[in-house]
Design an enzyme around this catalytic site. Structure first.
Site, short mmCIF file in Angstrom:
data_model
loop_
_atom_site.label_atom_id
_atom_site.label_comp_id
_atom_site.label_asym_id
_atom_site.label_seq_id
_atom_site.Cartn_x
_atom_site.Cartn_y
_atom_site.Cartn_z
N ARG A 120 -34.75 34.44 -25.53
CA ARG A 120 -35.18 35.34 -27.05
C ARG A 120 -35.91 35.03 -26.90
NH1 ARG A 120 -29.53 33.77 -26.82
NH2 ARG A 120 -28.48 35.33 -26.46
N LYS A 142 -48.15 43.43 -28.01
CA LYS A 142 -47.23 45.01 -27.57
C LYS A 142 -47.73 44.79 -25.96
CE LYS A 142 -48.18 49.07 -29.26
NZ LYS A 142 -48.63 50.92 -28.04
N GLU A 184 -62.03 51.34 -23.94
CA GLU A 184 -61.46 51.26 -25.39
C GLU A 184 -62.74 50.84 -26.47
OE1 GLU A 184 -58.73 51.67 -25.77
OE2 GLU A 184 -57.49 51.05 -23.29
N LYS A 228 -59.19 46.86 -34.22
CA LYS A 228 -57.72 46.86 -34.03
C LYS A 228 -56.67 46.02 -34.75
CE LYS A 228 -54.45 46.34 -29.91
NZ LYS A 228 -53.96 46.54 -28.58
N GLU A 238 -46.24 50.55 -34.42
CA GLU A 238 -46.76 51.65 -34.39
C GLU A 238 -45.32 53.11 -34.75
OE1 GLU A 238 -48.37 51.99 -30.19
OE2 GLU A 238 -47.53 54.17 -30.45
N ARG A 242 -51.08 53.05 -36.36
CA ARG A 242 -51.28 52.85 -34.66
C ARG A 242 -51.97 53.52 -33.69
NH1 ARG A 242 -48.86 46.96 -33.25
NH2 ARG A 242 -49.97 46.95 -30.63
N ASN A 246 -54.44 55.57 -30.05
CA ASN A 246 -53.72 56.04 -28.76
C ASN A 246 -54.90 57.05 -28.69
OD1 ASN A 246 -51.92 54.60 -27.96
ND2 ASN A 246 -51.14 56.15 -29.19
N HIS A 249 -55.79 58.84 -25.45
CA HIS A 249 -54.56 58.82 -24.34
C HIS A 249 -53.61 59.21 -24.11
CE1 HIS A 249 -56.39 54.85 -25.05
NE2 HIS A 249 -55.65 53.84 -24.40
N HIS A 253 -53.70 58.67 -20.35
CA HIS A 253 -52.65 58.09 -19.52
C HIS A 253 -52.02 59.47 -18.20
CE1 HIS A 253 -51.17 55.44 -23.47
NE2 HIS A 253 -51.45 54.78 -21.28
N HIS A 265 -57.85 51.79 -16.95
CA HIS A 265 -56.87 52.00 -17.85
C HIS A 265 -58.20 53.09 -18.88
CE1 HIS A 265 -54.95 52.88 -21.46
NE2 HIS A 265 -55.73 51.83 -22.19
N1 NAD Z 1 -50.64 45.42 -24.59
C1 NAD Z 1 -51.57 46.60 -25.49
O1 NAD Z 1 -51.58 47.11 -26.16
C2 NAD Z 1 -52.69 47.40 -23.95
C3 NAD Z 1 -53.55 47.51 -24.72
C4 NAD Z 1 -54.66 48.45 -23.63
C5 NAD Z 1 -54.06 47.95 -22.10
N2 NAD Z 1 -52.87 47.58 -21.85
C6 NAD Z 1 -52.79 47.54 -20.55
O2 NAD Z 1 -53.62 46.39 -19.65
C7 NAD Z 1 -53.52 46.65 -18.45
C8 NAD Z 1 -54.59 47.05 -17.59
O3 NAD Z 1 -56.10 45.42 -18.08
P1 NAD Z 1 -57.09 44.50 -17.34
O4 NAD Z 1 -57.98 45.74 -16.99
O5 NAD Z 1 -57.95 43.77 -17.96
O6 NAD Z 1 -56.52 44.44 -15.94
P2 NAD Z 1 -56.43 43.09 -14.63
O7 NAD Z 1 -55.69 42.11 -15.36
O8 NAD Z 1 -55.57 44.35 -13.51
O9 NAD Z 1 -58.20 43.12 -14.74
C9 NAD Z 1 -58.78 44.22 -14.00
C10 NAD Z 1 -58.90 42.98 -12.68
O10 NAD Z 1 -59.85 42.24 -13.10
C11 NAD Z 1 -59.92 40.67 -12.74
N3 NAD Z 1 -60.22 40.60 -13.50
C12 NAD Z 1 -60.27 39.51 -14.87
N4 NAD Z 1 -60.56 38.74 -15.81
C13 NAD Z 1 -61.75 38.36 -14.30
C14 NAD Z 1 -62.98 37.67 -14.32
N5 NAD Z 1 -62.83 37.47 -15.97
N6 NAD Z 1 -63.33 37.48 -13.09
C15 NAD Z 1 -63.38 38.17 -12.70
N7 NAD Z 1 -62.15 38.94 -12.86
C16 NAD Z 1 -61.32 39.84 -13.63
C17 NAD Z 1 -58.25 41.12 -12.98
O11 NAD Z 1 -57.49 40.31 -11.74
C18 NAD Z 1 -58.27 42.38 -11.90
O12 NAD Z 1 -58.38 42.44 -10.47
C19 NAD Z 1 -52.71 47.74 -17.96
O13 NAD Z 1 -51.75 47.26 -17.58
C20 NAD Z 1 -52.42 47.86 -19.41
O14 NAD Z 1 -51.30 48.79 -19.49
C21 NAD Z 1 -51.65 46.35 -22.52
ZN ZN Z 2 -56.11 51.74 -23.63
#
Ligand code: NAD
Ligand code: ZN
Length: 363
Positions: A120, A142, A184, A228, A238, A242, A246, A249, A253, A265
């Site tokens: 939890r 989130k 972003e 942010k 949200e 918040r 988006n 988005h 999306h 993304h």
């Molecule tokens: N929680 C939130 O508020 C929020 C907001 C925006 C996006 N997201 C989520 O985030 C995800 C996308 O994030 P992302 O683009 O970081 O994806 P990711 O974590 O898959 O990273 C992208 C790629 O870069 C690689 N990588 C990461 N850091 C690295 C580094 N320093 N050197 C070399 N390679 C590296 C990873 O291994 C991966 O292959 C999605 O799942 C999305 O839904 C969440």
């Molecule tokens: Zn986003």
């Protein structure tokens, strides 16, 4: 180094700087305590950065474990999430131990959700390594995993105990991953900070800038996190404000889904921001310089702003968006650079906006 205090229900501090990986251990000791620390990371990031984090945690007195999963959005799913929980349980982690999310948004979202639900809820610290994770996903609490029916469908609001964004990690991102994070960055400036937008127009945030001017990159990342922070503090869960985050988005999306997640993304957000801005300008909600400047800024950050997908493909995907409420959907409309409004529109109107935004023939 920059520090930003996030005053949500559970407040925490974000550190932005260099050589922070080595300091994860002492930070965990300060903000979380506990005896065991589990680093959750992926197969790309672990080999690059887990060692200094592991060492720092051990020096801070933690017994350290590392859970590594296959990199990629395809693994942000229930199977991996359950494996993290089983991993913690097999090693007798308690609620007072700590999870360290070391990686991009996929790692942060999944480790965060595991921390939110293990017994939890236990503490976790975000150590974002992608630009997208630094400027966006690691802050705000989130966290989610994907289900077969769609992205981020199971999740929680669970604030981290601290965030350490080590700018040095950005050097190993490839150009496409770096650019993706900029989707972003442009968004944050477009919704809240016209001065930052102008700064990005003059000096785009690129891998070259990272090679030439680390302090400036650090400052840009910190300004993004601060935008942010301000939005999340207003509306942690949200309910309204918040939703400004988006911007781009709703269409973004839908493009992401209709592309079967082949595009990043941030890239889809760039396509979405440009499309909705063009539609807003056509309706007279903003002047035509808004879509022009957004499109130019995205291009300067290496982001495409056009999609090959058809109106029907995008609209069909939008119908599955979890932000849809029955027959309406909330859309963020730009008024000018640095100011947007949230509008609830019918699905029929949304379809017209997509058509206008992507320049679809025979709407
Ligand atoms: N929680 C939130 O508020 C929020 C907001 C925006 C996006 N997201 C989520 O985030 C995800 C996308 O994030 P992302 O683009 O970081 O994806 P990711 O974590 O898959 O990273 C992208 C790629 O870069 C690689 N990588 C990461 N850091 C690295 C580094 N320093 N050197 C070399 N390679 C590296 C990873 O291994 C991966 O292959 C999605 O799942 C999305 O839904 C969440
Ligand atoms: Zn986003």
């Amino acid at each position: 180094m920059h520090t930003i205090d996030v005053n949500t229900g559970r407040p925490y501090r974000v550190h932005v700087g260099t050589f922070l990986l080595e300091r994860v251990g002492e930070t965990c000791r300060e903000v979380a305590g506990g005896e065991r620390a589990c680093i959750v990371t992926d197969t790309n990031v672990g080999p690059l950065y887990a060692n200094p984090v592991r060492q720092g945690l051990a020096e801070a007195g933690y017994e350290v474990d590392i859970f590594t999963f296959e990199a990629g959005e395809a693994n942000k799913r229930a199977g991996t999430y359950i494996s993290i929980l089983e991993f913690l349980a097999e090693r007798a982690y308690t609620r007072s131990d700590v999870v360290v999310a070391l990686g991009g948004g996929v790692t942060g979202d999944m480790a965060g959700f595991a921390a939110a639900t293990y017994m939890r809820g236990c503490a976790y610290v975000q150590v974002p390594t992608s630009l997208l994770a630094m400027v966006d996903s690691s802050v705000g609490g989130k966290c989610a995993i994907d289900l077969s029916s769609g992205k981020n469908l199971a999740g929680a609001f669970w604030q981290p105990a601290a965030v350490l964004a080590d700018i040095g990690c950005l050097a190993t991102l490839d150009d496409a991953q770096f650019a993706d994070g900029c989707g972003e960055v442009v968004k944050h400036a477009a919704i809240a900070d016209p001065d930052l937008f102008c700064a990005l127009e003059r000096t785009p945030l690129t891998p070259e800038l990272l090679r030439e001017n680390v302090p400036l990159v650090e400052e840009l990342v910190a300004r993004n996190i601060d935008i942010k922070r301000a939005v999340v503090e207003m509306d942690e869960r949200e309910t309204q404000a918040r939703k400004l985050l988006n911007f781009g988005h709703s269409i973004g999306h839908a493009v992401e889904a209709s592309e079967n997640y082949r595009l990043g993304h941030g890239t889809c957000v760039a396509i979405g921001m440009t499309a909705i801005s063009r539609a807003a300008a056509a309706l007279g909600a903003c002047d035509t310089t808004v879509p022009e400047r957004i499109e130019t800024a995205c291009a300067a950050h290496g982001l495409t702003t056009r999609t090959e997908r058809t109106l029907d493909e995008i609209f069909d995907a939008a119908l599955h968006d979890k932000k849809r409420h029955g027959d309406t959907i909330d859309v963020v409309i730009p008024r000018r650079i640095g100011a947007c409004s949230i509008e609830t529109v019918s699905l029929a109107t949304f379809r017209d906006l997509i058509a206008e935004g992507i320049g679809a023939k025979g709407k």
